[in-house]
Design a protein around this motif. Sequence first.
Motif, PDB file in Angstrom:
ATOM      1  N   LYS A 161       0.776  -1.364  -0.054  1.00 50.21           N
ATOM      2  CA  LYS A 161      -0.042  -0.145   0.197  1.00 50.21           C
ATOM      3  C   LYS A 161       0.744   1.458   0.147  1.00 50.21           C
ATOM      4  N   GLU A 201      -2.445  -1.666  -3.461  1.00 50.06           N
ATOM      5  CA  GLU A 201      -3.553  -0.368  -3.312  1.00 50.06           C
ATOM      6  C   GLU A 201      -2.582   0.828  -3.251  1.00 50.06           C
ATOM      7  N   ASP A 202      -3.108   1.891  -4.105  1.00 51.99           N
ATOM      8  CA  ASP A 202      -2.685   3.362  -4.022  1.00 51.99           C
ATOM      9  C   ASP A 202      -1.025   3.542  -4.340  1.00 51.99           C
ATOM     10  N   SER A 203      -0.680   2.788  -5.039  1.00 54.44           N
ATOM     11  CA  SER A 203       0.718   2.558  -5.182  1.00 54.44           C
ATOM     12  C   SER A 203       1.162   2.886  -6.474  1.00 54.44           C
ATOM     13  N   TRP A 204       2.568   3.041  -6.826  1.00 53.89           N
ATOM     14  CA  TRP A 204       3.130   3.678  -8.131  1.00 53.89           C
ATOM     15  C   TRP A 204       4.055   2.582  -8.657  1.00 53.89           C
ATOM     16  N   ASN A 225      -4.131   2.341  -8.348  1.00 52.90           N
ATOM     17  CA  ASN A 225      -2.557   2.477  -8.481  1.00 52.90           C
ATOM     18  C   ASN A 225      -2.210   3.482  -9.735  1.00 52.90           C
ATOM     19  N   ASN A 251      -7.284   2.217 -11.629  1.00 49.95           N
ATOM     20  CA  ASN A 251      -5.776   2.351 -11.778  1.00 49.95           C
ATOM     21  C   ASN A 251      -5.737   3.084 -13.276  1.00 49.95           C
ATOM     22  N   ASN A 458      -9.117   6.821  -7.911  1.00 48.08           N
ATOM     23  CA  ASN A 458      -7.738   6.986  -7.645  1.00 48.08           C
ATOM     24  C   ASN A 458      -7.202   8.436  -6.732  1.00 48.08           C
TER      25      ASN A 458
END
Length: 460
Positions: A161, A201-204, A225, A251, A458
Amino acid sequence: MKSLNKIFFACLASLALSACHKAELAIISPPLHQVSNGITSDTLKGAVKGTMLSGKTYYFKSDITVNEGDTLQMEAGVKLIAIGDGKTYQTAPEIIMHGTFISLGTKEKPNYITVQNADTYHTEAAAQNYANVFKGWWGGIVCWPDPSSKSTTPGGDLIIKWTHLEFAGGPASGNESGVYGSGDPRYIIYFGNITRNFILEDSWVFGAKDDAIRVAGGKISVMRNTFELCGQSGGEFFNMKSGTVGDLAYNFMIGAATNALKASDAGSSGTQTNVNMYNNTMVNCGFRQTKSGRGGSINFEKAARGTVYNNIIANCRFGLRLTADADLTNIKYNNQYYYGSTQKIVDLFNAADGVSTFQSADIHSTTPKDNDPAFYGYDLTAFDYTANPGPMTVSLQTPAAVMVGTSNFRLKSSSKGLNAGKTDFTPMHAVTTTGTYGTDITPPGKDAGAYQNDFSGNQH
């Protein structure tokens, strides 16, 4: 009387202690995975477990392994730096997961799993020649059960996350239990465990040499993401094989070499690939794939099934691709928003070698530059796809075509994408655990794409 008083006060004391104990139990919620003490050394090597402490930077120069039954966790604000040159598998270290890996970054304190000097590579100035993006400095995270395990449910979960994952792709040794051939570029993440959960989740995700992430069996939840510039001349942002089940939603994806999302039942897991793909935004994908007929946005093939709703597909080399050997009876799709700035892109909103057709609630046109989705801060006509229709090398692509930079992909109030989404279906919820160590699944949104007008979806 004295005896009665003693009994009375003893009862009162007992009740008070009982009440306090119940109050304590009411607020204690033990974590799903117990982790060991904090890791104080800044260097990881060999078999590791424990907790990387908030705000600290850690390094690994050789492969590290988390054994079955062990957990390696990153608190918020941790950097894990791979030291390698990507020239051989010995100098491109990887994280081998037979246990559980947890990265709990936050919006305020994101985590990083990256390489030295990464900040100098992930800029528009550095990307002008992309000299370092596809070096494959390290070997990525590979998650699969220990072949020697006697457990009926071997391996562990992967929970990531608010984390930056970058620059993997170093050559493989060929000893990774059939995951890679000798010399193959490795993925940022490989997950292959049909009994376990993969939460992202919510990552790059940035700068993979081939596929950014490949799942060969597992229960997945991939939510909110951002994926940028992955695959030198081939490779997907998220590639799913037999036994992959779950949801991918909200995403944002820009600049994949091939597809943004690919689902296939290739393999022999015994569980059919079944994935929901909804409310994603895909921009400028597919133009670096050198094999003909491949590369675009969303691809279902080889007996895979699922649903495809509410996605924005803008200036992708091919639109939706459903091959004749996909499980067409059990694939539902509608409410796609297509945009193309050239006639060639418009003509391939449905991939030429696929069998998908436009559906009743799709937004599409036969005219180039029609139905601009009206992104708040991005010009879809800036890159000349007439002069460069693909395949092309990454050196021909501008940073704006493959990276977010300062762009804003929310929809203006004038966009046809507002209120164009389908909401009367339910996410699969293959991952059932919620909370800190579980998933936060965002339900289908009323607006097309990854960004909702009510600021859900997002969060990047």
